[in-house]
Design an enzyme around this catalytic site. Structure first.
Site, PDB file in Angstrom:
ATOM      1  CG  ASN A 208      -0.234  -0.079   2.509  1.00 47.46           C
ATOM      2  OD1 ASN A 208       0.594   0.775   2.813  1.00 47.46           O
ATOM      3  ND2 ASN A 208      -0.533  -1.101   3.316  1.00 47.46           N
ATOM      4  CE  LYS A 337      -8.486  -1.263  12.463  1.00 49.27           C
ATOM      5  NZ  LYS A 337      -7.583  -0.632  11.469  1.00 49.27           N
TER       6      LYS A 337
END
Length: 397
Positions: A208, A337
């Protein structure tokens, strides 16, 4: 915090010299005694009278002061402090230090001292990025010289970039850490940073765009507060900070193993952008086109959830901080999360391409904990790191 500590402050020649006056004030407020040494260039920006008034004592300028040198004054000065601080540390001063030159009082003190030295660089961004300056810095850090900054921002020359001297508060924190007086002295903090690279074959990988800049800044800020930092970093595009224990890894599996090996810790800041998936069976040879229109099929396997493992495992750090890089419904997704992973705090940010945050110099985060969401203003990643480090110090106090 610094009661009884003796600091020799060398003020180099740069516009950032005005910050040295505030640094003296902060050091005195913290209980330290300050002996100022003003270079010839520094005297173009700061007057001896202003330094003397704030320090409450004599300002030293001349290597060949007959009264002082009759008593080997430069040797006495070089040994009489607990720490020598150079702020601003100009490119010229860094070059003198790296080359072992001693042609004025400041450089002679730095060569003759047997005490630790902390530098706060300040210069134009091109001077900072020049290979000669970076070589000199590498030499000094290899010799054990400590560094704080520089920061990124607008400069007096009208340019923008790295080279601004660290703010006096950050220098004070670095001084406290160097003298074992920081708020996190005696604490061990684990920080993960950077991307992971998951191999497809020997020459290709999945990754990424994380630069590792935010995690690196966090590790440096925690170090500056006196913490012992274990810095587990993937293949980031920024170098790790000096003064921390660096564990370099490539894949998510390697990062998970390094994190387990680093525990126990008082706190863990999981800033790495870990790949969620890896290739189940990466090729042992480079994949080739076979002439067909069908690309090779890649079978994916899920990587270990490092944040959840630290949050729910043993020994669990007293404070676990995660990160949530989102492109939509940032607070909503990050809140979910935090509950799912079991961590104490999550720092959420919007990494949509138009924000320029991933790989950029600034960040805009929202700190989410059991009490709700607290948005922070957009600021430089170093400033985010310092603010987070202070919050961690408060939580562990």
């Amino acid at each position: 915090m610094l009661v009884g500590k003796r600091i020799t402050l060398i003020v180099g020649g740069g516009i950032a010299g005005y910050k040295a006056l505030e640094l003296v004030r902060l050091l005195k407020k913290a209980g330290a005694s300050v002996t100022p040494v003003l270079t010839k260039g520094g005297a173009e920006f700061v007057t001896p009278l202003s330094l003397a008034a704030l320090a409450g004592g004599k300002v030293y300028q001349d290597l060949f002061d007959l009264t002082e040198e009759a008593e080997m004054g430069h040797i006495r000065l070089s040994r009489a402090s607990d720490l020598l601080v150079v702020a601003p540390a100009t490119a010229d001063l860094l070059a003198k230090m790296a080359g072992g030159r001693a042609d004025d009082l400041a450089s002679t003190l730095l060569l003759a001292t047997d005490k630790r030295v902390l530098v706060a660089p300040a210069m134009n961004l091109r001077m900072w990025l020049h290979p000669a300056t970076q070589r000199n810095l590498a030499t000094l850090e290899g010799d054990g010289v400590l560094r704080v900054g520089p920061d990124e921002g607008d400069m007096a020359c009208g340019e923008y970039g790295p080279g601004r001297m660290a703010e006096p508060e950050a220098i004070l924190a670095a001084i406290s850490a160097a003298l074992g007086a920081g708020r996190l002295a005696g604490r061990h903090v684990l920080v993960t940073s950077g991307p992971t690279h998951e191999p497809i074959d020997p020459v290709r990988y999945i990754a990424n765009r994380s630069s590792g800049a935010q995690g690196t800044a966090i590790a440096a800020a925690l170090r500056d507060l006196g913490a012992r930092v274990t810095f587990v970093t993937g293949p980031a595009s920024v170098p790790p900070p000096p003064g921390v224990d660096v564990v370099a890894v490539g894949t998510a599996a390697q990062m998970a193993a390094a994190v387990r090996a680093a525990l126990p810790a008082d706190a863990a800041v999981m800033a790495a952008a870990v790949a969620d998936w890896r290739i189940a069976n990466p090729g042992t040879q480079k994949m080739k086109k076979d002439g067909s229109d069908r690309p090779p099929a890649l079978d994916f396997a899920e990587n270990e959830d490092i944040l959840a493992a630290v949050s729910r495992g043993e020994p669990r750090p007293r404070l676990v901080v995660g990160f949530a890089a989102e492109t939509e419904k940032v607070v909503e997704h990050a809140t979910a999360k935090r509950l799912r992973k079991g961590c104490d705090w999550i720092l959420a940010n919007d990494v949509s391409p138009e924000t320029g945050i991933m790989g950029g110099a600034e960040n805009a985060v929202t700190l989410i904990d059991a009490n709700g969401a607290e948005p922070w203003p957009r600021m430089g990643k170093d400033a985010v790191a310092r603010r987070l480090a202070e919050r961690i110090a408060n939580a562990l106090a």
